[in-house]
Scaffold this motif. Structure first.
Motif, PDB file in Angstrom:
ATOM      1  N   ASN A 116     -22.252  15.761 -14.526  1.00  0.00           N
ATOM      2  CA  ASN A 116     -21.475  16.648 -13.694  1.00  0.00           C
ATOM      3  C   ASN A 116     -22.478  16.892 -12.276  1.00  0.00           C
ATOM      4  OD1 ASN A 116     -23.180  18.406 -14.830  1.00  0.00           O
ATOM      5  ND2 ASN A 116     -21.737  20.128 -14.335  1.00  0.00           N
ATOM      6  N   ALA A 117     -23.718  16.614 -12.256  1.00  0.00           N
ATOM      7  CA  ALA A 117     -24.477  16.658 -11.184  1.00  0.00           C
ATOM      8  C   ALA A 117     -24.031  15.748  -9.979  1.00  0.00           C
ATOM      9  CB  ALA A 117     -26.037  16.457 -11.308  1.00  0.00           C
ATOM     10  N   GLU A 118     -23.710  14.322 -10.481  1.00  0.00           N
ATOM     11  CA  GLU A 118     -23.308  13.209  -9.798  1.00  0.00           C
ATOM     12  C   GLU A 118     -21.860  13.759  -9.430  1.00  0.00           C
ATOM     13  OE1 GLU A 118     -24.866  12.846 -12.443  1.00  0.00           O
ATOM     14  OE2 GLU A 118     -26.540  11.520 -12.401  1.00  0.00           O
ATOM     15  N   PHE A 119     -21.094  14.269 -10.330  1.00  0.00           N
ATOM     16  CA  PHE A 119     -19.457  14.301 -10.146  1.00  0.00           C
ATOM     17  C   PHE A 119     -19.640  15.332  -9.287  1.00  0.00           C
ATOM     18  CE2 PHE A 119     -15.791  16.649 -12.322  1.00  0.00           C
ATOM     19  CZ  PHE A 119     -14.780  15.531 -11.816  1.00  0.00           C
ATOM     20  N   GLY A 120     -20.179  16.614  -9.350  1.00  0.00           N
ATOM     21  CA  GLY A 120     -19.952  17.564  -8.430  1.00  0.00           C
ATOM     22  C   GLY A 120     -20.542  17.120  -7.097  1.00  0.00           C
ATOM     23  N   PHE A 121     -21.512  16.312  -7.054  1.00  0.00           N
ATOM     24  CA  PHE A 121     -22.152  15.909  -5.708  1.00  0.00           C
ATOM     25  C   PHE A 121     -21.150  15.028  -4.776  1.00  0.00           C
ATOM     26  CE2 PHE A 121     -24.476  12.750  -3.116  1.00  0.00           C
ATOM     27  CZ  PHE A 121     -25.239  13.696  -2.217  1.00  0.00           C
ATOM     28  N   GLY A 122     -20.433  14.284  -5.466  1.00  0.00           N
ATOM     29  CA  GLY A 122     -19.257  13.548  -5.023  1.00  0.00           C
ATOM     30  C   GLY A 122     -18.059  14.329  -4.374  1.00  0.00           C
ATOM     31  N   MET A 123     -17.744  15.264  -5.335  1.00  0.00           N
ATOM     32  CA  MET A 123     -16.816  16.107  -4.769  1.00  0.00           C
ATOM     33  C   MET A 123     -17.199  17.040  -3.596  1.00  0.00           C
ATOM     34  SD  MET A 123     -15.750  17.801  -8.638  1.00  0.00           S
ATOM     35  CE  MET A 123     -14.679  18.983  -8.055  1.00  0.00           C
ATOM     36  N   ALA A 124     -18.519  17.517  -3.530  1.00  0.00           N
ATOM     37  CA  ALA A 124     -18.856  18.287  -2.129  1.00  0.00           C
ATOM     38  C   ALA A 124     -19.134  17.201  -0.966  1.00  0.00           C
ATOM     39  CB  ALA A 124     -20.325  18.691  -2.766  1.00  0.00           C
ATOM     40  N   GLN A 125     -19.589  16.246  -1.406  1.00  0.00           N
ATOM     41  CA  GLN A 125     -19.318  15.156  -0.294  1.00  0.00           C
ATOM     42  C   GLN A 125     -18.180  14.756   0.510  1.00  0.00           C
ATOM     43  OE1 GLN A 125     -22.741  14.978   0.931  1.00  0.00           O
ATOM     44  NE2 GLN A 125     -22.825  12.683   0.903  1.00  0.00           N
ATOM     45  N   ASN A 126     -17.261  14.440  -0.737  1.00  0.00           N
ATOM     46  CA  ASN A 126     -15.670  14.487  -0.143  1.00  0.00           C
ATOM     47  C   ASN A 126     -15.341  15.414   0.758  1.00  0.00           C
ATOM     48  OD1 ASN A 126     -12.727  14.872  -0.831  1.00  0.00           O
ATOM     49  ND2 ASN A 126     -13.051  12.665  -0.856  1.00  0.00           N
ATOM     50  N   MET A 127     -15.316  16.769   0.132  1.00  0.00           N
ATOM     51  CA  MET A 127     -14.919  17.781   0.913  1.00  0.00           C
ATOM     52  C   MET A 127     -15.732  17.938   2.255  1.00  0.00           C
ATOM     53  SD  MET A 127     -12.931  20.243   1.344  1.00  0.00           S
ATOM     54  CE  MET A 127     -12.006  20.251  -0.043  1.00  0.00           C
ATOM     55  N   MET A 128     -17.224  17.852   2.315  1.00  0.00           N
ATOM     56  CA  MET A 128     -17.690  17.709   3.527  1.00  0.00           C
ATOM     57  C   MET A 128     -17.366  16.830   4.640  1.00  0.00           C
ATOM     58  SD  MET A 128     -21.456  18.572   1.942  1.00  0.00           S
ATOM     59  CE  MET A 128     -22.390  18.075   3.555  1.00  0.00           C
ATOM     60  N   GLY A 129     -17.038  15.632   4.052  1.00  0.00           N
ATOM     61  CA  GLY A 129     -16.428  14.620   4.898  1.00  0.00           C
ATOM     62  C   GLY A 129     -15.150  14.791   5.469  1.00  0.00           C
ATOM     63  N   ARG A 130     -14.027  15.498   4.781  1.00  0.00           N
ATOM     64  CA  ARG A 130     -12.983  15.701   5.472  1.00  0.00           C
ATOM     65  C   ARG A 130     -13.068  16.865   6.235  1.00  0.00           C
ATOM     66  NH1 ARG A 130      -8.380  16.203   0.403  1.00  0.00           N
ATOM     67  NH2 ARG A 130      -8.777  13.729  -0.677  1.00  0.00           N
ATOM     68  N   ARG A 131     -13.962  17.712   6.092  1.00  0.00           N
ATOM     69  CA  ARG A 131     -13.802  18.884   7.056  1.00  0.00           C
ATOM     70  C   ARG A 131     -14.622  18.479   8.437  1.00  0.00           C
ATOM     71  NH1 ARG A 131     -16.105  23.559   6.312  1.00  0.00           N
ATOM     72  NH2 ARG A 131     -14.559  24.839   7.016  1.00  0.00           N
ATOM     73  N   GLU A 132     -15.518  17.652   8.249  1.00  0.00           N
ATOM     74  CA  GLU A 132     -16.254  17.151   9.295  1.00  0.00           C
ATOM     75  C   GLU A 132     -15.203  16.327  10.238  1.00  0.00           C
ATOM     76  OE1 GLU A 132     -19.417  14.860   8.052  1.00  0.00           O
ATOM     77  OE2 GLU A 132     -20.730  16.597   7.579  1.00  0.00           O
ATOM     78  N   ARG A 133     -14.400  15.468   9.671  1.00  0.00           N
ATOM     79  CA  ARG A 133     -13.219  14.752  10.224  1.00  0.00           C
ATOM     80  C   ARG A 133     -12.453  15.633  11.009  1.00  0.00           C
ATOM     81  NH1 ARG A 133     -13.809  11.353   6.056  1.00  0.00           N
ATOM     82  NH2 ARG A 133     -12.235  12.218   4.767  1.00  0.00           N
ATOM     83  N   LEU A 134     -11.927  16.901  10.233  1.00  0.00           N
ATOM     84  CA  LEU A 134     -11.049  17.814  10.803  1.00  0.00           C
ATOM     85  C   LEU A 134     -11.626  18.596  11.981  1.00  0.00           C
ATOM     86  CD1 LEU A 134      -8.306  19.725  10.476  1.00  0.00           C
ATOM     87  CD2 LEU A 134      -9.607  20.931   8.678  1.00  0.00           C
ATOM     88  N   SER A 208     -16.441  26.556  -1.961  1.00  0.00           N
ATOM     89  CA  SER A 208     -17.945  26.685  -2.598  1.00  0.00           C
ATOM     90  C   SER A 208     -17.813  25.969  -3.740  1.00  0.00           C
ATOM     91  CB  SER A 208     -17.895  28.091  -3.041  1.00  0.00           C
ATOM     92  OG  SER A 208     -19.280  28.781  -3.698  1.00  0.00           O
ATOM     93  N   GLN A 209     -18.813  24.882  -4.059  1.00  0.00           N
ATOM     94  CA  GLN A 209     -19.018  23.780  -4.860  1.00  0.00           C
ATOM     95  C   GLN A 209     -19.815  24.259  -5.828  1.00  0.00           C
ATOM     96  OE1 GLN A 209     -17.143  20.567  -5.161  1.00  0.00           O
ATOM     97  NE2 GLN A 209     -17.929  21.047  -7.294  1.00  0.00           N
ATOM     98  N   TRP A 210     -19.626  24.469  -7.261  1.00  0.00           N
ATOM     99  CA  TRP A 210     -20.420  24.416  -8.430  1.00  0.00           C
ATOM    100  C   TRP A 210     -20.365  23.493  -9.514  1.00  0.00           C
ATOM    101  CZ3 TRP A 210     -23.531  28.911  -8.250  1.00  0.00           C
ATOM    102  CH2 TRP A 210     -23.263  29.760  -7.085  1.00  0.00           C
ATOM    103  N   ILE A 211     -21.698  23.322 -10.005  1.00  0.00           N
ATOM    104  CA  ILE A 211     -21.652  22.574 -11.199  1.00  0.00           C
ATOM    105  C   ILE A 211     -21.945  23.290 -12.269  1.00  0.00           C
ATOM    106  CG2 ILE A 211     -22.196  20.250 -10.080  1.00  0.00           C
ATOM    107  CD1 ILE A 211     -25.109  20.565 -10.846  1.00  0.00           C
ATOM    108  N   ILE A 212     -21.133  23.115 -13.565  1.00  0.00           N
ATOM    109  CA  ILE A 212     -21.256  24.235 -14.649  1.00  0.00           C
ATOM    110  C   ILE A 212     -21.418  23.317 -15.955  1.00  0.00           C
ATOM    111  CG2 ILE A 212     -20.106  25.932 -16.134  1.00  0.00           C
ATOM    112  CD1 ILE A 212     -19.072  27.121 -13.352  1.00  0.00           C
TER     113      ILE A 212
END
Length: 221
Positions: A116-134, A208-212
Motif C-alpha cells: 500500500n506504500a506504492e498504492f498510496g503513492f500512486g493515489m497521491a501522484q494522481n491527485m497531485m497531477g489533477r490539481r496541478e492541471r486544474l 490528505s493522503q494516508w497509508i494505513i
C-alpha cells in the motif's frame, strides 16, 4: 449473574435503546469550542470512525480515530490487507462514516498485503497531477472574460489560484466555487478553459493522503 445475557432482538427493542440512540444523535456537535489542532480541541471534533470490529484493546483504532477527527473531511486512505482491513471494512458494514454537518468523510480503498506504500503513492501522484492541471486551467480561465457574468467568481478563482496548496483555504473554496461555476455555465460560459475547470470542480480541495496497515504490514510480527 446477568452481566452478560443473550436476548432476542424483540427483547432488546423493548428496552428503549432506539429512543436513547435517537436522542444522542440529535445532540449538537460543538466542534468550535477549542482550536481543532490542539490536543483538547481535536477531541471536540466529530470522529469519523465508529463501531469498528477491532479486538478489545486494539492500539490501531485510536490513532485512526484521531486522524479522522483531524483530516477526515478530506482524507484519502490506502489500506493494506491485514488487521486494518478486517476491522476497517468487515462484510456488510464499514466503521468509517461521514460528518453530520455536511456529509463529508474519508475515502477508503484496500490494497494487497504490504504494497500500500506504492498504492498510496500512486493515489497521491494522481491527485497531485489533477490539481496541478486544474491550477493551470484556472490560470488560463482568469485570462478570459468568460467568467465576468458572475461577479464573485473571478475573485474566488484568483484566491484559489494563489492559495491552492492551503488545506484550509482550498477546503473553504471547495464549497464556494462549484455553485459559482454552475451560475457561469448558465450564463453561457463555454470556453475550453472554462470546461477544463468546470469538469474538475471537485478537485479544488487539497486532499490528505494516508497509508494505513496493521502489525504485519509494519513488520511488528
Amino acid at each position: 449473574d446477568d452481566a452478560l445475557r443473550m436476548v432476542t432482538q424483540d427483547e432488546a427493542k423493548e428496552l428503549g435503546h432506539e429512543e436513547n440512540w435517537d436522542f444522542l444523535r440529535a445532540l449538537p456537535v460543538r466542534e468550535d469550542l477549542m482550536k481543532a489542532n490542539s490536543v483538547k480541541g481535536s477531541q471536540m471534533q466529530q470522529p469519523l470512525l465508529e463501531f469498528s470490529a477491532a479486538c478489545a484493546g486494539c492500539g490501531e483504532t485510536p490513532y485512526v480515530k484521531l486522524l479522522t477527527q483531524m483530516f477526515g473531511d478530506r482524507m484519502v486512505i490506502a489500506n493494506a490487507t491485514g488487521c486494518s482491513s478486517i476491522w476497517g471494512n468487515p462484510y456488510g458494514s464499514a466503521p468509517y462514516t461521514v460528518r453530520d454537518s455536511d456529509g463529508k468523510g474519508p475515502a477508503w480503498h484496500n490494497s494487497l498485503f504490504e504494497d500500500n506504500a506504492e498504492f498510496g503513492f500512486g493515489m497521491a501522484q494522481n491527485m497531485m497531477g489533477r490539481r496541478e492541471r486544474l491550477h493551470d486551467s484556472v490560470a488560463e480561465l482568469l485570462k478570459t472574460s468568460d467568467i465576468d457574468a458572475v461577479p464573485e467568481l473571478r475573485g474566488r478563482l484568483t484566491q484559489w489560484h494563489e492559495k491552492w496548496q492551503s488545506a484550509g483555504t482550498s477546503t473553504k473554496l471547495q464549497e464556494l466555487l462549484p455553485p459559482l461555476l454552475e451560475k457561469a455555465k448558465e450564463q453561457g460560459a463555454s470556453s475550453f478553459a472554462f470546461h477544463q475547470v468546470y469538469d474538475n470542480r471537485s478537485h479544488f480541495v487539497k486532499t490528505s493522503q494516508w497509508i494505513i496497515g496493521g502489525d504485519g504490514w509494519a513488520y511488528d510480527i
